[in-house]
Design an enzyme around this catalytic site. Structure first.
Site, PDB file in Angstrom:
ATOM      1  CG  ASN B 285      59.350   9.629  36.695  1.00  0.00           C
ATOM      2  OD1 ASN B 285      58.276   9.903  37.200  1.00  0.00           O
ATOM      3  ND2 ASN B 285      59.306   9.646  35.696  1.00  0.00           N
ATOM      4  CB  CYS B 370      55.063   5.244  30.130  1.00  0.00           C
ATOM      5  SG  CYS B 370      53.532   5.362  30.951  1.00  0.00           S
ATOM      6  CG  ASP B 372      51.496   6.240  37.073  1.00  0.00           C
ATOM      7  OD1 ASP B 372      52.326   6.183  37.785  1.00  0.00           O
ATOM      8  OD2 ASP B 372      51.563   8.097  36.795  1.00  0.00           O
ATOM      9  NE  ARG B 376      55.445   8.627  28.405  1.00  0.00           N
ATOM     10  CZ  ARG B 376      55.230   9.543  29.542  1.00  0.00           C
ATOM     11  NH1 ARG B 376      57.218   9.610  29.089  1.00  0.00           N
ATOM     12  NH2 ARG B 376      55.732   9.942  30.774  1.00  0.00           N
ATOM     13  CE  LYS B 412      45.205   9.296  35.666  1.00  0.00           C
ATOM     14  NZ  LYS B 412      45.454   9.898  36.675  1.00  0.00           N
TER      15      LYS B 412
END
Lengths: 529, 605
Positions: B285, B370, B372, B376, B412
């Site tokens: 990431n 996590c 965003d 999780r 979301k």
């Protein structure tokens, strides 16, 4: 007592006991003829652990310096560890356990010494007899009779002294039929379906042999069973190939030409060694502590235990379908007729008959279909999953039955009158017990040993008031309907309550069930008052 | 109760199919559908349902703006389907006008809830054109400029479910604000973080400008905020998104100081940061500007929880569907199940949550994130809170938990579920919330007396996750919900649930306030949730479900009676105190509430 010659060291101080669900504790270890006794010497506690030596399946000893460690693996799947100071003491203890845990002589076993204050040897032994069973079913007498042809166990050593057979078949015919069936196990009635008068019979295989012998009397007996109705089914618990092969060793099957009104259905059920090995693999997988990403489900599948459960339940379902839905009588047998035949006739009765689903009814069913019908408990349950000894006649057929009953219990949580605790208790008692119930291999042997006079009866003990509550299902609601189990692998579960019973989680669930039981009892009391 | 077909593969015996008397005439077939307010017929048609279990079944289909309803006209087999259009993820034409073979021309419908439906129509005269077009339009209203059904229906319920969760009240219940934690409305117009709620709890010592600087260093501005505080030891669960460390290994002193404020709040020496991702993903990431907290965060330890991302979870559940629908895998069931890895993912989520809960109950504050912080992270914080706080194990408390950790913190739902959207292959879709409910179900199995609600509630929640009948799961975050006036224009799922609570209650629930539940997250103790994932297969369905429910209702009645009697006993006890001394009942103290009495009665056992 002669036990003393096997006990060189009877007491050891300063032993550390490690057991599941408890912190390690230090105390005194004691060996007697039948027990291993550990008394906790920790400040403020006086816990004792009393273990039947008979319950011990295997031990492993490990020496380091002046002390040793004995790992004890029990038939109830518990694993204990003892740290014993002094090499000699440790070896002596290990030796005593090894010898005393597998004494063969029945009359030296603990049930002959067990004398609790609240039980008397004069109490009734067992729940029922073939005579009583027969007299309770009035519908029977029209076409069926109680024969005492086996009163001295000479016709069939593994049958009880009285059996139910068709009215029209006399004792001399039965004797001839017995000669045509392996071990003398001629077809006898084990279940009468009140709704339509159809029956389940069981026997061993016919001794047809390589030259296709026939027995007129055997054909006559089976003809008398269906008496006028168009046909009956024979469920053979072997594959048709296995049945064919059995002819080479003197066995065989009921051929179409000789038994024209009977239709044979073959369902291969694994038995004997295959079952025992399956149990060993399953227990090994359950005990594997290397938790992470350990392919648990594959190991569970590879043990094949659940597919044995599936086969047993689906064959029993087939049997019940023949009787209840199609309205035909069925004869069940494999080769000896003392294992898988009993397994599926028992399960089929649970599926069809509400009387077998009460606590009393279930125990009586076990007494009829397993004890009186001659399942060789002593041979089958001599050792369990941990033993390193060479396998002889061991096979966990009865444990498989209990697992199948548990699956029924899980799928029909209201329909069975007994609790999971009963099944777990039976699974323990069958391997090592204070009671004489599961000793010996047949009614005849039990008589000869004087089991009924010299030991106490487990089933009676389970039905005493306090115990009865514990072993009853608080949610029980009798239903007259058949309970058809789903046998898809997705519907079957590992019996965690037994196979993982020494884990914390099983303990949680037990506590929750206990809580639910007490809740219901409280509510019930208040609703009544 | 008898199963509809012979299940023991006995070729010798005939299959029996449950039959019903032929009384329903064809035209009356659709008469017994009770439509919801605002629900309107779109089209109905003679059709053949290609049932995977019973073969082709003739009947009639009705499509409304809410549902697809089918009923067989065949007297021998009663087959009924009642599928909310919201559950449909894909509609396709099957076969063409010239296709050969019986029933090869029709519609193939894929659902979001683990099933597929096939319908066959007459080949002549383009008979499926109208039904296909209309179904496609109404199954995916947002793709066609139509409103979601939740905006059309005007259902009325006794209770207004939108009142179930009020952030300030929930913080007050937890004992906040206090001298270490304050409530801030800095996000009241969603300009700090557009996916967070308006009300946030942050360290007392942090200033508003600190929060803005921290927001600049956290992905999507999702700054660390308090989710839950332990009443006794004051340890907290804080959630956020990943820090924007990037390839160059950027630092942000404000962020570091801010995390240290969280640690300081209950005077512990170390703050534990749980990064839900596998460490390789966290490293990867960095390439896209994200990352994880490095050594510069003094007094903090970082632990990776190895939970895979939304794509892995989606594929895993897809594999699970492949082995259970339409045909269940028979011969190698367990190893096939293992190869889907679904239970392994469930295990990792649960064991992550256990670590969080354990850390907090031993007095150490934790930060969970996590990438965003909306998938999780929501799973971990909500499950840990369920383990730690018995309030969330009540029927209303659980609703509040979902409202708080999932809905208000911007899981979301719209993207993960794809409400009203035709784009079935959207890479944003993922069963993260289903997986959470699965974890809850595993917990209820392991602790049968610890939850006030039953399995039926979990199934109802999952059904309406897709149905679009209620506004509860619509849109991605609070700002979008405000914009679309969800609260004023739609009904909450909790209105339905709380207006008919008794069917969702577990009769064996025994409230125990102080207890932390640690489920066992070993594969040996996890089960596939058969009654959800394989519920469409009539042969697997447990045949006694309804008697059990019936029995549950009786038991609830018995329980109510019991509580009432206890209350009466208590009243008579307190009025005639002289009798107390030799009262046979154990409830000798008269100033406790009936529910306390009730638990007290059972503790001795």
């Amino acid at each position: 007592m002669e036990f003393s010659e096997h006990i060189k060291t009877a007491n050891v101080e300063d032993v550390v006991l490690r057991q599941p669900l408890h912190p390690p504790s230090r105390g005194t270890l004691c060996i007697t003829g039948h027990h291993l006794l550990f008394s906790d010497r920790e400040e403020g506690s006086s816990r004792q652990v009393l273990l039947l030596l008979r319950n011990i399946d295997a031990i492993e000893k490990r020496m380091s310096g002046s002390s040793g460690t004995i790992t004890i693996k029990c038939k109830d799947l518990r694993v204990l560890q003892l740290d014993i100071p002094g090499m000699e003491q440790c070896l002596n203890i290990a030796h005593s356990i090894e010898t005393l845990s597998c004494l063969d002589c029945v009359s030296e076993m603990y049930p002959f010494f067990y004398r609790p204050a609240d039980l008397s040897l004069q109490d009734q032994w067992g729940l029922s007899t073939p005579e009583k069973h027969y007299s309770q079913m009035k519908e029977l007498c029209e076409r069926w009779r109680l024969s005492s042809v086996n009163r001295d166990y000479s016709v069939c050593p593994s049958y009880p002294s009285a059996v139910i057979v068709p009215n029209s078949i006399d004792d001399s015919t039965l004797k001839k039929v017995a000669k045509f069936r392996q071990g003398g196990r001629f077809p006898v009635l084990c279940y009468y379906h009140k709704k339509n008068g159809m029956v389940i019979m069981r026997s061993s295989q016919p001794l047809m042999g390589a030259n296709r012998k026939r027995c007129k009397e055997d054909e006559l007996l089976l003809q008398a069973v269906i008496d006028g109705s168009d046909k009956g089914y024979i469920i053979d618990t072997r594959s048709s190939q296995q049945a064919q092969q059995a002819r080479m060793t003197g066995g065989g099957f009921e051929s179409k030409s000789c038994y024209s009104h009977w239709k044979r259905l073959h369902r291969q059920m694994d038995r004997g060694k295959a079952l025992q090995e399956s149990l060993i693999k399953l227990v090994e997988a359950c005990g594997d502590e290397s938790n992470n990403m350990d392919r648990w489900l594959s190991k569970l599948e590879n043990s094949k235990w659940l597919s044995h459960v599936q086969t047993a339940l689906s064959t029993a379902g087939l049997l019940a379908e023949c009787v209840e839905r199609d309205g035909h009588s069925v004869l069940v047998h494999g080769s000896e007729g003392t294992d898988s035949s009993l397994l599926i006739s028992t399960l089929a009765q649970l599926i069809m008959d509400p009387c077998c689903r009460t606590l009393d009814g279930f125990l009586a069913l076990l007494e009829r279909e397993w004890l009186q019908a001659g399942h060789p408990f002593q041979q089958r349950c001599a050792r369990s999953a941990y033993s390193h000894a060479r396998l002889q006649q061991e096979s966990p057929v009865f444990l498989l039955l209990l697992d199948c009953v548990w699956q029924l219990w899980r799928q029909f949580p209201l329909a069975l009158g007994f609790s999971e605790a009963l099944l777990i208790r039976l699974a323990t008692e069958v391997y090592a017990s204070d009671y004489g119930t599961f000793l010996c291999n047949s009614d005849q042997e039990r008589c000869a040993m004087g089991i009924k006079d010299k030991t106490h009866c487990l089933f009676q003990a389970l039905l005493r008031p306090g115990e009865r509550d514990f072993y009853s299902n608080p949610l029980y609601e009798p239903t007259e309907l058949a309970i058809w189990p789903s046998v898809h692998p997705q519907s079957l579960q590992l019996w965690r309550g037994f196979f993982l019973r020494w884990t914390q989680q099983a303990r949680h669930l037990e506590e929750a069930q206990e809580e639910i039981r007490n809740m219901l009892i409280e509510w019930g009391k208040l609703a009544l008052s | 109760m008898a199963s509809p077909v012979s299940v023991y593969n006995s070729n010798a015996l005939d299959a029996h199919i449950a039959s019903t008397p032929r009384e329903s005439l064809k035209m009356e077939l659709l008469a017994d559908v009770s439509l919801l307010p605002g629900e309107e017929r779109i089209i109905d048609k003679d059709i053949i349902y290609m049932c995977h279990f019973n073969g082709a079944v003739k009947g009639k289909v009705l499509i409304t703006n809410y549902r697809l309803y089918f009923k067989s006209s065949d007297a021998d087999v009663t087959v009924m389907l009642d599928v909310p259009l919201g559950a449909i993820s894909r509609v396709e034409k099957m076969g063409g006008a010239s296709s050969r073979g019986e029933n090869s021309y029709g519609l193939d419908i894929t659902c979001k809830d683990m099933r597929n439906l096939k319908f066959a129509l007459k080949q002549e005269g383009h008979s499926r054109r109208d039904i296909f077009d209309l179904l496609f339009r109404h199954a995916f209203p947002l793709s066609h400029g139509l409103p979601l059904f939740a905006y059309v229906t005007q259902e009325k319920y006794a209770e207004n479910g939108w009142n179930i969760y009020k952030p300030v009240e929930e913080f007050r219940r937890q004992g906040l604000p206090n001298n270490k934690w304050r409530i801030t409305f800095i996000n009241k117009s969603y300009d700090l973080c557009d996916t967070y709620p308006t009300v946030l709890a942050v360290p007392f010592k942090s200033k508003e400008e600190d929060l803005r600087r921290v927001a600049a260093f956290r992905s999507k501005g999702r700054i660390p905020v308090l989710s839950w505080i332990h009443r006794e030891n004051q340890a907290v669960i804080v959630r956020c998104s990943q820090p924007l460390v990037g390839m160059s290994g950027k630092r942000n002193r404000d962020d570091e100081r801010y995390l240290d404020l969280i640690r300081e709040a209950n005077d512990t020496t170390k703050l534990t940061i749980y990064d839900a991702r596998p460490s390789v993903n966290a490293v990867a990431n960095k390439a896209t500007g994200g990352g994880y907290e490095g050594d510069e965060y003094q007094n903090a330890e970082l632990i990776f929880l190895d939970i895979q991302n939304i794509h892995v979870m989606r594929e895993s559940l897809k594999k699970l569907k492949d082995i259970v629908y339409p045909n269940v895998e028979e011969s190698h069931w367990l190893s096939s199940l293992e190869s889907t890895h679904w239970l392994e993912h469930v295990k990792l989520v649960l064991s992550g949550a256990i670590q969080v809960a354990d850390k907090v109950s031993s007095g150490n504050s934790v930060v969970v994130h996590c990438s965003d912080g909306w998938d999780r992270t929501a799973q971990l914080t909500s499950l840990a809170m369920l383990m730690l706080d018995s309030h969330y194990r009540t029927l209303r408390g659980f609703q509040g938990l979902i409202e708080k950790e999932w809905i208000s913190f911007g899981h979301k739902f719209a993207s993960r579920i794809g409400h009203g959207d035709k784009n079935h292959a959207d890479q944003d879709r993922s069963p993260i919330f289903v997986q959470f409910i699965d974890c809850v179900w595993q917990m209820t199995k392991q602790f049968p007396t610890a939850f006030e609600f039953n399995e039926h509630l979990l199934l109802t929640i999952l059904d309406h996750l897709y149905s679009c009948r209620f506004g509860t799961f619509l849109y991605n975050c609070e700002s979008a919900r405000d914009q679309h006036e969800v609260r004023s224009k739609t009904v909450s799922l909790w209105s339905l649930v709380n207006s008919k609570m008794d069917i969702y209650l577990n009769p064996f629930y025994t409230p125990e306030s102080g207890r932390v539940l640690y489920p066992v997250a070993s594969m040996r103790h996890l089960e596939l949730w058969v009654t959800y994932y394989i519920r469409w297969n009539p042969r697997i369905r447990q045949q006694q479900q309804s008697p059990v429910e019936q029995r549950y209702k009786e038991l609830l009645a018995l329980r109510d009676e019991y509580l009432k009697k206890l209350e009466q006993l208590q009243l008579s006890d307190s009025s005639t105190s002289s009798r107390l001394a030799n009262s046979p009942t154990p409830n000798t103290s008269s100033n406790t509430s009936p529910s306390q009495q009730y638990t007290h009665l059972h503790t001795p056992f």
